[in-house]
Each structure stands twice: as structure tokens, then as C-alpha cells.
Scaffold this motif. Structure first.
Motif, PDB file in Angstrom:
ATOM      1  N   ASP A 270       0.961  -1.026  -0.466  1.00  0.00           N
ATOM      2  CA  ASP A 270      -0.029   0.116  -0.201  1.00  0.00           C
ATOM      3  C   ASP A 270       0.831   1.117   0.380  1.00  0.00           C
ATOM      4  O   ASP A 270       1.631   1.442   1.255  1.00  0.00           O
ATOM      5  N   PHE A 271       0.963   1.651  -1.265  1.00  0.00           N
ATOM      6  CA  PHE A 271       2.221   3.361  -0.539  1.00  0.00           C
ATOM      7  C   PHE A 271       1.416   3.700  -2.724  1.00  0.00           C
ATOM      8  O   PHE A 271       0.976   2.970  -3.471  1.00  0.00           O
ATOM      9  N   ALA A 283      11.201  29.856 -22.091  1.00  0.00           N
ATOM     10  CA  ALA A 283      10.485  31.292 -23.154  1.00  0.00           C
ATOM     11  C   ALA A 283      10.068  32.586 -21.709  1.00  0.00           C
ATOM     12  O   ALA A 283      10.395  33.695 -22.047  1.00  0.00           O
ATOM     13  N   THR A 284       9.722  32.538 -21.206  1.00  0.00           N
ATOM     14  CA  THR A 284       9.350  32.696 -19.759  1.00  0.00           C
ATOM     15  C   THR A 284       9.861  33.350 -18.513  1.00  0.00           C
ATOM     16  O   THR A 284      10.447  34.109 -17.754  1.00  0.00           O
ATOM     17  N   SER A 285      11.240  32.201 -17.958  1.00  0.00           N
ATOM     18  CA  SER A 285      11.808  32.108 -17.345  1.00  0.00           C
ATOM     19  C   SER A 285      10.991  32.059 -16.180  1.00  0.00           C
ATOM     20  O   SER A 285      11.304  32.359 -14.554  1.00  0.00           O
ATOM     21  N   ALA A 286       9.508  31.404 -16.094  1.00  0.00           N
ATOM     22  CA  ALA A 286       9.505  31.379 -15.119  1.00  0.00           C
ATOM     23  C   ALA A 286       9.356  29.906 -15.177  1.00  0.00           C
ATOM     24  O   ALA A 286       9.673  28.528 -15.226  1.00  0.00           O
ATOM     25  N   THR A 287       9.299  29.425 -13.034  1.00  0.00           N
ATOM     26  CA  THR A 287       9.456  28.046 -12.433  1.00  0.00           C
ATOM     27  C   THR A 287       8.281  27.080 -12.831  1.00  0.00           C
ATOM     28  O   THR A 287       7.213  27.852 -12.647  1.00  0.00           O
ATOM     29  N   CYS A 288       8.257  25.594 -13.081  1.00  0.00           N
ATOM     30  CA  CYS A 288       7.834  24.890 -13.306  1.00  0.00           C
ATOM     31  C   CYS A 288       7.749  23.491 -12.783  1.00  0.00           C
ATOM     32  O   CYS A 288       9.200  23.361 -12.503  1.00  0.00           O
ATOM     33  N   GLN A 289       6.741  22.952 -12.175  1.00  0.00           N
ATOM     34  CA  GLN A 289       6.481  21.564 -11.601  1.00  0.00           C
ATOM     35  C   GLN A 289       5.227  21.023 -12.241  1.00  0.00           C
ATOM     36  O   GLN A 289       4.584  21.215 -12.544  1.00  0.00           O
ATOM     37  N   VAL A 290       6.088  19.962 -12.336  1.00  0.00           N
ATOM     38  CA  VAL A 290       4.845  18.120 -13.268  1.00  0.00           C
ATOM     39  C   VAL A 290       4.791  17.769 -12.343  1.00  0.00           C
ATOM     40  O   VAL A 290       5.882  17.015 -11.676  1.00  0.00           O
ATOM     41  N   ARG A 291       4.465  16.943 -12.155  1.00  0.00           N
ATOM     42  CA  ARG A 291       3.925  15.803 -11.107  1.00  0.00           C
ATOM     43  C   ARG A 291       3.131  14.480 -11.504  1.00  0.00           C
ATOM     44  O   ARG A 291       2.012  14.763 -12.574  1.00  0.00           O
ATOM     45  N   THR A 292       3.406  13.342 -10.707  1.00  0.00           N
ATOM     46  CA  THR A 292       2.669  12.162 -11.934  1.00  0.00           C
ATOM     47  C   THR A 292       2.495  11.344 -10.544  1.00  0.00           C
ATOM     48  O   THR A 292       2.991  11.581  -9.106  1.00  0.00           O
ATOM     49  N   SER A 293       1.592   9.894 -10.853  1.00  0.00           N
ATOM     50  CA  SER A 293       2.045   8.962  -9.493  1.00  0.00           C
ATOM     51  C   SER A 293       1.754   7.630  -9.889  1.00  0.00           C
ATOM     52  O   SER A 293       1.276   7.186 -10.793  1.00  0.00           O
ATOM     53  N   TYR A 294       2.279   7.166  -8.976  1.00  0.00           N
ATOM     54  CA  TYR A 294       1.981   5.504  -9.452  1.00  0.00           C
ATOM     55  C   TYR A 294       1.961   4.806  -8.311  1.00  0.00           C
ATOM     56  O   TYR A 294       2.266   4.547  -7.061  1.00  0.00           O
ATOM     57  N   ILE A 295       1.082   3.584  -8.205  1.00  0.00           N
ATOM     58  CA  ILE A 295       0.268   2.635  -7.279  1.00  0.00           C
ATOM     59  C   ILE A 295       1.192   1.422  -7.949  1.00  0.00           C
ATOM     60  O   ILE A 295       1.217   1.436  -8.990  1.00  0.00           O
ATOM     61  N   PRO A 296       0.808   0.854  -6.683  1.00  0.00           N
ATOM     62  CA  PRO A 296       1.289  -0.861  -7.621  1.00  0.00           C
ATOM     63  C   PRO A 296       1.316  -1.168  -8.381  1.00  0.00           C
ATOM     64  O   PRO A 296       1.456  -1.912  -8.881  1.00  0.00           O
ATOM     65  N   GLU A 297      -0.153  -0.862  -8.653  1.00  0.00           N
ATOM     66  CA  GLU A 297      -0.857  -1.689  -9.946  1.00  0.00           C
ATOM     67  C   GLU A 297       0.131  -1.186 -11.292  1.00  0.00           C
ATOM     68  O   GLU A 297       0.011  -2.217 -12.308  1.00  0.00           O
ATOM     69  N   GLU A 298       0.136  -0.033 -10.965  1.00  0.00           N
ATOM     70  CA  GLU A 298       0.943   0.435 -12.255  1.00  0.00           C
ATOM     71  C   GLU A 298       3.237   0.348 -12.387  1.00  0.00           C
ATOM     72  O   GLU A 298       3.119   1.083 -12.825  1.00  0.00           O
ATOM     73  N   VAL A 299       2.673  -0.385 -11.294  1.00  0.00           N
ATOM     74  CA  VAL A 299       4.777  -0.614 -11.595  1.00  0.00           C
ATOM     75  C   VAL A 299       4.846  -1.938 -11.470  1.00  0.00           C
ATOM     76  O   VAL A 299       4.281  -3.288 -11.018  1.00  0.00           O
ATOM     77  N   LEU A 300       5.222  -2.575 -13.046  1.00  0.00           N
ATOM     78  CA  LEU A 300       5.286  -3.909 -13.337  1.00  0.00           C
ATOM     79  C   LEU A 300       7.487  -4.876 -13.198  1.00  0.00           C
ATOM     80  O   LEU A 300       7.242  -3.738 -13.599  1.00  0.00           O
ATOM     81  N   TRP A 301       6.449  -5.667 -12.981  1.00  0.00           N
ATOM     82  CA  TRP A 301       8.442  -6.277 -12.348  1.00  0.00           C
ATOM     83  C   TRP A 301       8.278  -6.767 -13.138  1.00  0.00           C
ATOM     84  O   TRP A 301       8.081  -8.319 -13.757  1.00  0.00           O
TER      85      TRP A 301
END
Length: 371
Positions: A270-271, A283-301
Motif C-alpha cells: 500500500d504505497f 521562453a518565460t523564465s518562469a518556474t514549472c513543476q510537473v507531477r505524476t504518481s504510481y500505485i502498485p498496480e502501475e509498477v511492472l516487475w
């Protein structure tokens, strides 16, 4: 048949319920709700600029239109009151020698039109303020100043909303799944990220947070406990040359929270792994942050990403985004602990080992021989 269908529906509902329980969605939006806020909501008016910028477009445009229409109508009423007090309206039957405060105001409609012409500086030349009363002159100056303030604030808010770096973040995409496989002889968790524009993100930095529920030795349950996850790129995780898709990886060593996980127990964990990419828009010199997430079902071993970069006959590099999230099965140890034990065993075999039962005894050699 009915029982299998029922079980499939139950598993689908369980998986759907689990997928909803995530803090950060795939597109980076945070799924959190604040309840029982003690402070009044009027505190948001103190930082009115940020409040306006955070509003959705439909609410922002409603405020934009209401601000202009409201100010026009309010000052239209004031101009009507000035004309009424000075008895400039036709119902007072002013004399021929009467000089009104504002020429050609005959009612509330004409007062509204004069307010509109004054604030947006149209100036048709048909209605104008005379020097007869100081009240009209003061009202003209006050409306002109207030109109400039409203125009600057609302137009600036619209421009700032359009040029926010949040829109630039939508052109940064992450792979749909994360994979775990061997890389450079080490077991790693890999994620692919791509910049869909040719303009670079300057000073890019990638890092991650593992969110999970932990229980302290004192018995306290901490929900959304954060653990730092270090991601690397072959060229380093600072100042990335982000012109083509990159594969970032996290080494699963003894200090990693994934070290005690295995292929068989991964789905039972559970994580939520949240990945961040910070950078400055070129182009604008503005800071930018991009995020996403992965749960155990989305991690392929036991998978790796398919290659997507190739070289054409013309000498150009081509990126095929059709294979951006495509994975290929590879031989992978089912746990990091087994991989490190295997390495240690092979290292011991190469070095050899001492036999504790072996005792070296000295033999005295003499040159005398007996017949």
C-alpha cells in the motif's frame, strides 16, 4: 459462469476503489480536501491576486464581466444623481440659459452611456462635462482613476492566467507505468519522461516521494508518511539536457524502501510513488513543476521500456512516441534481496574460503639416515 462474473465484478470494484485512493492523479492534480477550517474564508480576500489566479476560467470571466458592468452601472447612477440634484433632467423643465453639469443627459440610460464612454475613454463628443459644478468634475476624475485600476487588474489577471507555467507542464509527459528490472547490474525502478516541445526546461531536477502509512514504535499511525526517493539519469539528476525522452531510475539497494518488496508481494503493498520534475521555462523564465504518481498496480516487475529513439537516413534523430509507454518482458530477479545474495555468493566463490579444520604442522628435516 455466474460466480466467475461476480468475482470479476468484485475485483474490478476493489481495484477501482483502490485507484481512487490516491493523493496525486496521473495529470498532477492533488486529491485532497480541507475540512473544518477554523479561520474565516475572508482571509482569501487578503491575497486577492492569488485567489483570482486560482479560479477557474468560468468564474474568472464572470468576475471580469461583472466588474466592468457593475462599475459602469454604479457610476451611471451617480451621474444620474448629479443631474437630478442639479435639475438638469427634462422633467424639471430647465430654462434656455441653464448650463447642466453634463450635456445631453436626459435619463438613466443616457447617464449609463456617459459612464461607459468616460471609463473606457471612447469619447463620442456628444456628451461632456461642463465647468458648471465641481461635483461632476470630481466624479469624472474619480471614475477615470478607478477605471484604470479595474482595467489593469482584470487584464493583468487574464494575462497572468494565460501565461502561467502550469500550461507548460501539460507538455511534459510521464510513462503510464513504472518498471523494475536490472540496469547496470543493479535492480532499478525505471520511469520514462518526455518533453513534447523543442524548447528546453532549464535547470531541470527530478526527485520522488513515497507515500505510505506507517506505524511508529510508539504506536502512532502516520498517514501519508513521506520517504525521499532519489532518481538518477546517466548524466546526473541536475541540469538535464531535456531535448529527448529520458529514462530515470532509482537504484533498489539496502537503503531503498523497495528493497524488501518482491514480485509476488508488490501488489499487496500500500504505497503511492509521486514523481516531481522542476525546471525553468526557457521562453518565460518562469518556474514549472510537473507531477505524476504510481500505485502498485502501475509498477511492472520484470519489464523494461522499448527503445523509441532511432536515426534516420538523413542523419536526424527520430523519437517514436507510439512506443513511449510500451514495455518488454526481461529476466529479472524476483526480489532485490536475492540479487544481492547472489552477488555476495559469487564474490565469495572467486575469493575462496578458509577451512577451519585444516592444521598446518611443521616437519623437521634431518640429513642423517639410518641403515
Amino acid at each position: 459462469m455466474l460466480s466467475s462474473l461476480r468475482e470479476r465484478c468484485r475485483s474490478h470494484l476493489r481495484e477501482r476503489g483502490r485507484r481512487r485512493a490516491r493523493l496525486v492523479s496521473k495529470d498532477g492534480r492533488c486529491n485532497i480536501e480541507f475540512g473544518n477550517v477554523e479561520r474565516s474564508r475572508f482571509v482569501f480576500l487578503i491575497d486577492i491576486w492569488t485567489t483570482i489566479l486560482d479560479l477557474r476560467w468560468r468564474y474568472k470571466m464572470t468576475i471580469f464581466i461583472s466588474a466592468f458592468l457593475g462599475s459602469w452601472f454604479l457610476f451611471g447612477l451617480l451621474w444620474y444623481v448629479v443631474a437630478y440634484i442639479h435639475k438638469d433632467l427634462p422633467e424639471f423643465n430647465p430654462s434656455i440659459n441653464h448650463t447642466p453639469c453634463v450635456e445631453n443627459i436626459n435619463g438613466l440610460t443616457s447617464a449609463f452611456l456617459f459612464s461607459l464612454e468616460t471609463q473606457v475613454t471612447i469619447g463620442y463628443g456628444f456628451r461632456c462635462v461642463t465647468e458648471q459644478c465641481a461635483t461632476a468634475i470630481f466624479l469624472l476624475i474619480f471614475q477615470s482613476i478607478l477605471g484604470v485600476i479595474i482595467n489593469s487588474f482584470m487584464c493583468g489577471a487574464i494575462l497572468a492566467k494565460i501565461s502561467r507555467s502550469k500550461n507548460r507542464a501539460k507538455t511534459i509527459t510521464f510513462s503510464r507505468n513504472a518498471v523494475i528490472s536490472k540496469r547496470g547490474g543493479k535492480l532499478c525502478l525505471l520511469i520514462r519522461v518526455a518533453n513534447l516541445r523543442k524548447s528546453l526546461l532549464i535547470g531541470s531536477h527530478i526527485y520522488g516521494k513515497l507515500l505510505r502509512t506507517t506505524v511508529t514504535p510508539e504506536g502512532e499511525t502516520i498517514i501519508l508518511d513521506q520517504v525521499n526517493i532519489d532518481f538518477l539519469v546517466d548524466a546526473g539528476n541536475e541540469n538535464l539536457f531535456f531535448i529527448s525522452p529520458l529514462t530515470i531510475y532509482h537504484v533498489i539497494d539496502k537503503s531503498s524502501p523497495f528493497f524488501h518488496m518482491a514480485a509476488e508481494t508488490l501488489l499487496q503493498q500500500d504505497f503511492e510513488l509521486v514523481v516531481f520534475l522542476d525546471g525553468t521555462v526557457e521562453a518565460t523564465s518562469a518556474t514549472c513543476q510537473v507531477r505524476t504518481s504510481y500505485i502498485p498496480e502501475e509498477v511492472l516487475w520484470g519489464y523494461r521500456f522499448a527503445p523509441i529513439v532511432s536515426k534516420t537516413q538523413e542523419g536526424k534523430y527520430r523519437v517514436d512516441f507510439q512506443n513511449f509507454s510500451k514495455t518488454v518482458a526481461v529476466d529479472t530477479p524476483h526480489c532485490a534481496f536475492c540479487l544481492y545474495n547472489e552477488k555476495e555468493a559469487k564474490a565469495k566463490e572467486k575469493k575462496g574460503y578458509d577451512n577451519p579444520g585444516f592444521v598446518l604442522s611443521e616437519v623437521n628435516e634431518t640429513s642423517d639416515t639410518k641403515m
